[in-house]
Design an enzyme around this catalytic site. Structure first.
Site, short mmCIF file in Angstrom:
data_model
loop_
_atom_site.label_atom_id
_atom_site.label_comp_id
_atom_site.label_asym_id
_atom_site.label_seq_id
_atom_site.Cartn_x
_atom_site.Cartn_y
_atom_site.Cartn_z
N GLU A 32 -2.74 -5.53 15.12
CA GLU A 32 -2.20 -4.20 14.84
C GLU A 32 -0.92 -3.97 15.64
O GLU A 32 -0.85 -4.32 16.83
CB GLU A 32 -3.27 -3.18 15.24
CG GLU A 32 -3.43 -2.03 14.31
CD GLU A 32 -3.92 -2.40 12.91
OE1 GLU A 32 -3.06 -2.61 12.03
OE2 GLU A 32 -5.14 -2.45 12.69
N GLU A 92 10.06 3.20 2.82
CA GLU A 92 9.41 3.79 4.01
C GLU A 92 10.46 4.11 5.08
O GLU A 92 10.44 5.19 5.68
CB GLU A 92 8.38 2.83 4.61
CG GLU A 92 7.23 2.48 3.70
CD GLU A 92 6.05 3.45 3.80
OE1 GLU A 92 6.14 4.44 4.54
OE2 GLU A 92 5.05 3.21 3.10
N ASP A 118 1.65 -4.07 5.49
CA ASP A 118 0.99 -3.36 4.39
C ASP A 118 1.50 -3.88 3.04
O ASP A 118 0.72 -4.11 2.11
CB ASP A 118 1.28 -1.85 4.47
CG ASP A 118 0.95 -1.28 5.83
OD1 ASP A 118 0.18 -1.93 6.56
OD2 ASP A 118 1.47 -0.20 6.16
N TYR A 158 4.98 6.78 15.78
CA TYR A 158 5.04 5.37 15.36
C TYR A 158 6.40 4.76 15.75
O TYR A 158 6.48 3.69 16.35
CB TYR A 158 4.81 5.27 13.85
CG TYR A 158 4.81 3.84 13.32
CD1 TYR A 158 3.63 3.12 13.19
CD2 TYR A 158 6.00 3.21 12.95
CE1 TYR A 158 3.61 1.83 12.71
CE2 TYR A 158 6.01 1.91 12.47
CZ TYR A 158 4.82 1.22 12.34
OH TYR A 158 4.82 -0.07 11.87
N ALA A 200 -5.82 7.93 5.33
CA ALA A 200 -6.97 7.25 5.93
C ALA A 200 -6.58 5.93 6.57
O ALA A 200 -7.41 5.19 7.07
CB ALA A 200 -8.04 7.01 4.87
C1 GLA Z 1 1.27 0.91 9.70
C2 GLA Z 1 2.59 0.23 9.37
C3 GLA Z 1 2.46 -1.29 9.47
C4 GLA Z 1 1.85 -1.71 10.80
C5 GLA Z 1 0.60 -0.89 11.10
C6 GLA Z 1 0.07 -1.16 12.48
O1 GLA Z 1 0.30 0.60 8.74
O2 GLA Z 1 3.00 0.57 8.07
O3 GLA Z 1 3.72 -1.89 9.28
O4 GLA Z 1 2.79 -1.62 11.84
O5 GLA Z 1 0.82 0.49 10.98
O6 GLA Z 1 -0.39 -2.47 12.58
#
Ligand code: GLA
Length: 378
Positions: free
Chosen positions: A30, A153, A165, A215, A116
């Site tokens: 993560e 994004e 993702d 983030y 979620a």
């Molecule tokens: C979100 C981001 C991903 C990644 C995750 C954490 O989902 O879109 O790119 O950084 O958080 O692992």
């Protein structure tokens, strides 16, 4: 499927193609993607269906149950709030590649809960890009689609996300995870020998706010750490940084940046170990790694919340899981739990009751399995 086609036809008057785009889970790794690290995500059976057709003009019309309708022209693409921003972002990302598209009509039906941490926005962007490539004959590669979805994004939603993702959504394979290396965006398909075990997500119901600056701030801390270290060592990302180097820079970096970087460096190591444990079918050791990741995310990376901490603790106390952790960007969303199939009912009962007693609401449970990435439905 036929139902969506019918609805599309009666709303827009023409026949669409249908694209199926999955949400994703991440087994481990993560906040490593934007640090040129490693991760182990998978696409899942919770999916979104996108019906799409050319509109015959520059106009685009979009509709999704629960999210309403909107209309815009390809000549006025700009960051706007809500799901229209993602749709505009994908269109802009494709145009930016020098590819030609016309206006389009889009209707979306989704089985991926929003907020979620299952990457419904990546499913929307990847599915839409795939659909546009198809209806306008662009012949885009999936890698290009991932970059376009990421562009949406970054530029239209203001989240400087990595590519995990998008890769999971586009390259997922049934029964397998993707062992992704973000240094060169290479990946291996790793079959998951789950046997009788199941992957259970528990949704805390706390809607994570990725777009909130948190983030991006985590990403900045990592970049700052690398910048400091690179003044003495030839490193370009946390992938090349070891704990000893971090210790050396601890006074200069300050505690916060140090902790953020330490979490990432340790997490990259955990992914390497996880792949070995999974290959050996050693779910006990894999489960321990999940708890370590959770602690790291919660205490060092500080992207947790009391609800997901509680869910992980409740899972551990139940004695029914191999391991558990918060999943995704953080600040809410789901926890990921690995348990024996025969224990699912007991697990749900215990966790549900405890959560209800503590937070006054019931969490949602989703049993998920690795599934196929984006495809066109025939
Ligand atoms: C979100 C981001 C991903 C990644 C995750 C954490 O989902 O879109 O790119 O950084 O958080 O692992």
């Amino acid at each position: 499927m036929e139902n969506l086609k019918k609805k599309f036809k009666s709303r827009y008057g023409n026949n669409p193609i249908l694209i199926s785009a999955p949400g994703r889970i991440n087994l481990i790794g993560e906040h490593t993607d934007y640090n040129q690290g490693l991760a182990l995500p998978a696409a899942i059976g919770r999916r979104m269906t996108l019906a799409i057709a050319p509109s015959g003009s520059r106009r685009c019309r979009i509709f999704a149950d629960g999210y309403g309708q909107a209309e815009f022209s390809l000549d006025e693409l700009k960051p706007v709030p809500g799901w229209m921003g993602y749709v505009m972002g994908v269109a802009a990302g494709i145009v930016r590649q020098g590819l030609k598209i016309g206006g389009f009509d889009l209707m979306v039906e989704s089985g991926i809960p929003v907020g979620a941490g299952l990457s419904s926005s990546a499913a929307l962007c990847c599915g839409l890009c795939f659909g546009l490539s198809e209806i306008f004959g662009l012949k885009m590669h999936r890698k290009e689609m991932a970059l376009v979805a990421q562009y949406a994004e970054h530029q239209f939603a203001g989240v400087r996300c990595g590519l995990m993702d998008q890769y999971a959504s586009l390259f997922g394979k049934g029964g397998s995870a993707l062992f992704l290396d973000f240094r060169d965006l290479d990946f291996k398909i790793v079959p998951l020998q789950l046997g009788e075990r199941v992957i259970m997500l528990v949704n805390s119901g706390v809607s994570h706010e990725l777009a909130g600056t948190a983030y991006n701030k985590r990403r900045e801390s990592c970049e700052l750490g690398v910048k400091l270290i690179s003044e003495r060592y030839p490193v370009q990302s946390l992938r090349e940084v070891g704990l000893d180097m971090l210790d050396e820079f601890r006074p200069k970096a300050g505690e916060e940046v140090y902790k953020r970087c330490r979490y990432v460096v340790e997490e990259i190591e955990r992914v390497k170990q996880a792949v070995v444990f999974l290959d050996e079918g050693d779910y006990r050791s894999f489960g321990e790694l999940l708890y370590s990741t959770h602690r790291g995310l919660s205490e060092d990376y500080e992207v947790g919340c009391s609800e997901t901490d509680f869910l992980v603790e409740a899972a551990a106390e139940s004695g029914l899981v191999h391991g558990a952790r918060m999943m995704g960007g953080g600040f809410g969303g789901c926890t990921l739990n690995i348990l024996e199939g025969s224990n699912t009912d007991a697990f749900r009962e215990i966790v549900q009751e405890k959560y209800l007693a503590r937070f006054g609401k019931e969490p949602d449970f989703y049993q998920v399995a690795p599934a196929e990435g984006v495809f066109m439905m025939l």
